[in-house]
Design an enzyme around this catalytic site. Sequence first.
Site: not given
Length: 348
Positions: A180-182, A185
């Site tokens: 999951h890439c912040v 998002n």
Amino acid sequence: MDFITLFAIYVVVVLTCIALVCKYSGQQQTPFSLLFNYISRIITPFTPKWLQKFSQWTLHRLFHQRNSMFIYLHLLLEAIVYAEFTYEVFGFCREMDTTLSSLSVPYILLVVKSCFFYLCIKRDPGTVTKKRVAGQLQIYPYDKRMFHPGVSCPTCELVKPARSKHCRLCNRCVQRFDHHCVWVNNCIGAQNTRYFLLYLFSVCAMAGDMALLTGDMLLHAVLRSGLLRASYIDEHGQQQQAGPLFVMQHLFLTFPRIVFMLGFLVFVFFLLAGYAMFHSYLALINQTSNEWYKSRGYVCHRCHPTTTVDHFCSPSPDQSKRHYYSRGLLRNLGEIFFPLRPVLKKDN
């Protein structure tokens, strides 16, 4: 202590932190976690309860719930860099007769990067749903080491396809889950990994090209000023030849914003270049970062707080099992850019 010494110490500290993060990522006890826990134990008795709750809420909101703050931060940093580049560097480069075609490359790369950035944000990564799960179960075989048949997700209440994982931030299972890439998002999975790779390379190209143009501008500024042949009187009253240290200090004082922008661009380039090379390596061997960590026995202890290690995901010295899904370099890359889809059987 002069300005350039402080800046050098700052650069060394930042690079050391990056090296430690890369070295100890995935392990339970790291220098950062130990230092953070030690500092927390010291300051907690003197910190008001409301501030503790606010800090915990903020950290939880930023790193354990979906939010768009990092997207806005990304856009803000990008706007600041391009504003500085356009306002100062562009004009200096035009005075040095730099061609417009060379100066237009960063803006072309910005458009290309923005397209991939948007696709990373909006593209469905490959969510496992009731309508699609039957077909998704056929795409990959179970290796019976990290992924086992008949295992259901207790949250989604669906049978988990091979190579899928439930994302706690998005609250969904994702086919061929990577991470999951912040910054976007969104999860990175089977359907948007190609956009994520192209996004990383476009950001690297953008930062690298702007850094080269800025460095060339500063070099020409030094050559035109004649600083390399200049001399100065030191604190002892003796005449000294201007060396590299004197030139660097002069640049800091003359072009402070440009020099800091150049440092930021170089930092972003090397940081993301290493990250892009790591994901390129994973693409070549047909492995996700989730599988890479699992194959080495690394477990997220926030998501899995128990001290016992799952025997299904225990590391194995068998390299053929570690690269179970590899089908050759070209086919592995083809799977990234043309994701596998279930074969639909026609009714007779």
